[in-house]
Motif scaffolding. Sequence first.
Motif, short mmCIF file in Angstrom:
data_model
loop_
_atom_site.label_atom_id
_atom_site.label_comp_id
_atom_site.label_asym_id
_atom_site.label_seq_id
_atom_site.Cartn_x
_atom_site.Cartn_y
_atom_site.Cartn_z
N ASN A 63 5.69 9.02 -2.98
CA ASN A 63 6.60 9.57 -3.97
C ASN A 63 7.37 8.48 -4.72
OD1 ASN A 63 8.14 11.58 -5.36
ND2 ASN A 63 9.80 11.27 -3.89
N GLN A 64 7.87 7.48 -4.03
CA GLN A 64 8.66 6.43 -4.68
C GLN A 64 7.80 5.62 -5.65
OE1 GLN A 64 10.39 4.31 -1.34
NE2 GLN A 64 12.34 5.40 -1.61
N GLN A 65 6.60 5.24 -5.23
CA GLN A 65 5.74 4.46 -6.11
C GLN A 65 5.32 5.26 -7.33
OE1 GLN A 65 2.38 2.51 -4.33
NE2 GLN A 65 3.63 1.35 -2.89
N LEU A 66 4.93 6.52 -7.10
CA LEU A 66 4.49 7.33 -8.23
C LEU A 66 5.64 7.61 -9.19
CD1 LEU A 66 1.79 8.29 -9.12
CD2 LEU A 66 2.21 10.46 -8.01
N GLN A 67 6.83 7.81 -8.63
CA GLN A 67 7.99 8.00 -9.50
C GLN A 67 8.26 6.74 -10.32
OE1 GLN A 67 12.08 8.65 -7.92
NE2 GLN A 67 11.98 10.54 -9.13
N GLN A 68 8.07 5.55 -9.72
CA GLN A 68 8.25 4.30 -10.45
C GLN A 68 7.23 4.20 -11.59
OE1 GLN A 68 10.70 1.77 -10.15
NE2 GLN A 68 9.77 1.37 -12.13
N PRO A 96 0.84 -1.19 0.00
CA PRO A 96 0.00 0.00 0.00
C PRO A 96 0.88 1.25 0.00
CG PRO A 96 -0.37 -1.31 2.00
CD PRO A 96 0.67 -2.00 1.18
N PRO A 97 0.41 2.33 -0.59
CA PRO A 97 1.23 3.54 -0.64
C PRO A 97 1.50 4.12 0.74
CG PRO A 97 -0.89 3.86 -1.78
CD PRO A 97 -0.87 2.48 -1.26
N THR A 98 2.73 4.58 0.93
CA THR A 98 3.12 5.33 2.12
C THR A 98 3.16 6.80 1.70
OG1 THR A 98 4.46 3.47 2.86
CG2 THR A 98 4.88 5.60 3.90
N LYS A 99 2.09 7.52 2.01
CA LYS A 99 1.89 8.85 1.45
C LYS A 99 2.52 9.95 2.28
CE LYS A 99 -2.44 7.59 -0.83
NZ LYS A 99 -3.87 7.93 -0.98
N SER A 100 2.95 10.97 1.55
CA SER A 100 3.41 12.21 2.16
C SER A 100 3.14 13.34 1.17
CB SER A 100 4.91 12.14 2.49
OG SER A 100 5.67 11.94 1.31
N LEU A 101 3.25 14.56 1.63
CA LEU A 101 2.99 15.71 0.77
C LEU A 101 4.21 15.99 -0.11
CD1 LEU A 101 1.22 18.12 3.29
CD2 LEU A 101 0.16 16.80 1.44
N ILE A 102 3.94 16.28 -1.38
CA ILE A 102 4.99 16.63 -2.32
C ILE A 102 4.37 17.51 -3.41
CG2 ILE A 102 4.66 14.54 -3.69
CD1 ILE A 102 7.70 14.61 -4.27
N THR A 103 5.14 18.46 -3.91
CA THR A 103 4.62 19.25 -5.02
C THR A 103 4.76 18.44 -6.30
OG1 THR A 103 6.72 20.33 -5.56
CG2 THR A 103 5.30 21.44 -3.93
N VAL A 104 3.84 18.64 -7.20
CA VAL A 104 3.89 17.95 -8.49
C VAL A 104 5.17 18.33 -9.21
CG1 VAL A 104 2.74 17.62 -10.71
CG2 VAL A 104 1.39 17.86 -8.64
N ALA A 105 5.57 19.60 -9.12
CA ALA A 105 6.78 20.06 -9.79
C ALA A 105 8.01 19.29 -9.29
CB ALA A 105 6.97 21.56 -9.59
N THR A 106 8.08 19.05 -7.98
CA THR A 106 9.21 18.30 -7.42
C THR A 106 9.21 16.87 -7.93
OG1 THR A 106 9.22 19.66 -5.42
CG2 THR A 106 10.30 17.52 -5.27
#
Length: 191
Positions: free
Chosen positions: A82-87, A44-54
Amino acid sequence: LINQDLTQKEHQDDLHEGLAVISERAQSLNIFIKSYHQLSTLPPPTKSLITVATLIHSTTALYPSVNWHTEGSSTVVLYVDNQQLQQALVNIITNAIEASKTPHNENKVVDLTLLWQVTNNNIAIELLDSGVGIANTDNLFVPFYTTKIQGSGIGLVLSRQIIMNHDGDMQIENRANQRGAKVTIILPLTK
């Protein structure tokens, strides 16, 4: 083969050919098992806040040889893994790069566009390429289906699963007015 005389060249060749086939099949099965394991054990995703630009800029930095065109607000914030979405983005970008190259232009600089905008409490991230487009959209998300020689057939399936685990959606289609494909990722802004 045990009953045959292995001192004869013909039987030695048969033995080597048979062992090569067994080895190749074992390697293929190993790749399949690893791919299936990766697909079936997505945490399951481990979520945190991040800007889309970052997120976008940290992902595009992995591809310095690509000529990037990016556009979108630098202040839009997502609550994601962030890691999953980047993958997921890496899988999609890799496909776009491969689609943009052919044997005739293998050294061509690839141009890719990443756009993002807010629409109805969602963020829409679009990746545009100028590759060959998609010949058959029916099998895009069929696990282990691939048209690539070295492909495993899980990149897009895994990307879509990651995005769906973030309560989002992913669509892939041919571009309307020019050559290439468009991938659209829709993610909720709040959750």
